[in-house]
Design a protein around this motif. Structure first.
Motif, mmCIF file in Angstrom:
data_model
loop_
_atom_site.group_PDB
_atom_site.id
_atom_site.type_symbol
_atom_site.label_atom_id
_atom_site.label_comp_id
_atom_site.label_asym_id
_atom_site.label_seq_id
_atom_site.Cartn_x
_atom_site.Cartn_y
_atom_site.Cartn_z
ATOM 1 N N ARG A 53 0.833 -1.215 0.000
ATOM 2 C CA ARG A 53 0.000 0.000 0.000
ATOM 3 C C ARG A 53 0.865 1.262 0.000
ATOM 4 O O ARG A 53 0.627 2.198 -0.782
ATOM 5 N N LEU A 97 -3.832 1.686 -9.103
ATOM 6 C CA LEU A 97 -5.103 1.781 -8.388
ATOM 7 C C LEU A 97 -5.720 0.411 -8.132
ATOM 8 O O LEU A 97 -6.255 0.155 -7.049
ATOM 9 N N ARG A 147 -6.396 -1.009 -4.446
ATOM 10 C CA ARG A 147 -7.737 -1.403 -4.004
ATOM 11 C C ARG A 147 -7.707 -2.777 -3.337
ATOM 12 O O ARG A 147 -8.340 -2.986 -2.294
ATOM 13 N N ASN A 148 -6.941 -3.693 -3.920
ATOM 14 C CA ASN A 148 -6.830 -5.031 -3.323
ATOM 15 C C ASN A 148 -6.171 -4.978 -1.946
ATOM 16 O O ASN A 148 -6.558 -5.717 -1.036
ATOM 17 N N TYR A 202 -6.314 -2.454 0.165
ATOM 18 C CA TYR A 202 -7.303 -1.906 1.103
ATOM 19 C C TYR A 202 -8.375 -2.930 1.440
ATOM 20 O O TYR A 202 -8.880 -2.961 2.573
ATOM 21 N N MET A 203 -8.723 -3.775 0.480
ATOM 22 C CA MET A 203 -9.706 -4.817 0.752
ATOM 23 C C MET A 203 -9.181 -5.775 1.823
ATOM 24 O O MET A 203 -9.906 -6.133 2.760
ATOM 25 N N GLU A 226 -11.730 3.437 1.679
ATOM 26 C CA GLU A 226 -10.739 3.641 0.628
ATOM 27 C C GLU A 226 -11.041 2.783 -0.599
ATOM 28 O O GLU A 226 -10.788 3.200 -1.727
ATOM 29 N N VAL A 227 -11.583 1.595 -0.366
ATOM 30 C CA VAL A 227 -11.982 0.743 -1.487
ATOM 31 C C VAL A 227 -13.044 1.450 -2.322
ATOM 32 O O VAL A 227 -12.961 1.496 -3.555
ATOM 33 N N ASN A 228 -14.036 2.033 -1.668
ATOM 34 C CA ASN A 228 -15.095 2.753 -2.381
ATOM 35 C C ASN A 228 -14.558 3.965 -3.121
ATOM 36 O O ASN A 228 -14.981 4.269 -4.242
ATOM 37 N N ILE A 230 -11.547 4.341 -4.359
ATOM 38 C CA ILE A 230 -10.822 3.895 -5.551
ATOM 39 C C ILE A 230 -11.795 3.406 -6.618
ATOM 40 O O ILE A 230 -11.594 3.657 -7.814
ATOM 41 N N ASN A 231 -12.858 2.729 -6.215
ATOM 42 C CA ASN A 231 -13.866 2.293 -7.184
ATOM 43 C C ASN A 231 -14.449 3.484 -7.944
ATOM 44 O O ASN A 231 -14.684 3.414 -9.154
#
Length: 205
Positions: A161, A178, A182-183, A185-186, A193-195, A197-198
């Motif tokens: 990260r 990105l 995202r992975n 943060y998941m 943070e996942v949201n 990046i989405n």
């Protein structure tokens, strides 16, 4: 005989490439200009041919002429060489090579991204192993062990990260950064943070 045939192939490729690069604008860097002037004509053409193959993802072709380049100790060439090795599936010793490149060029983006992928993959492999073990025997004891192991694994996820966050400061629109971030943060259970990046990824489509 094989060496002679290879020499003919390379010579033909160089002739074909000369016209392609004849009108290429010189780089602004005086250091690069000086380096170009010190290279033989053959090395200049081989270098350009090699980099062109790597850009086009013709990794096997690129690697086939690598040894023919006599002066290749530059950041651009070394970085492209490691990319060609990875793209061609030659991953043995690749981690060490990237670490060595980073010792010489600490800001090299491709090697830093490789390290981010390495930390994530190492954590992910162990994560999947621990989850499989837990699912085979779900009870309070194995759950406690799983939580302990996941806490330990989070260190590699955080390393990945942190590298990616710095890379994104330099290149905010890089989709590959990105997706991996995202992975991370998941796995670190950071839904906010996942949201975020989405949303960024959706805006890029």
């Amino acid at each position: 005989m094989q060496a002679f045939k290879k020499s003919l192939i390379i010579s033909a490729a160089l002739l074909a490439t000369t016209a392609m690069w004849a009108n290429t604008a010189p780089q602004d860097s005086s250091a690069n200009t000086t380096a170009q002037q010190e290279l033989s004509y053959e090395d200049q053409m081989l270098t350009k041919l090699f980099l062109n193959h790597v850009r086009d993802r013709n990794y096997e072709w690129a690697l086939s002429i690598w040894e023919e380049i006599s002066q290749k100790d530059t950041e651009e060439l070394q970085s492209a060489y490691l990319k060609a090795l990875e793209g061609n599936g030659q991953t043995e010793g690749l981690l060490t090579k990237h670490q060595e490149l980073l010792q010489k060029y600490p800001n090299n983006r491709s090697s830093r991204f490789f390290m981010a992928k390495h930390h994530f993959a190492r954590a992910e492999t162990q994560y999947q192993r621990e989850m499989a073990k837990y699912q085979q025997n779900e009870n309070a004891t194995t759950y406690a062990y799983l939580r302990r192991e996941l806490t330990r694994l989070s260190e590699d996820y955080r390393k990945s990260r942190d590298i990616l966050l710095k890379l994104l400061e330099e290149d905010p629109g890089q989709r590959a950064y990105l997706l991996l971030l995202r992975n991370c943060y998941m796995r670190l259970s950071n839904e906010a943070e996942v949201n975020k990046i989405n949303q960024q990824l959706e805006a890029m489509e």
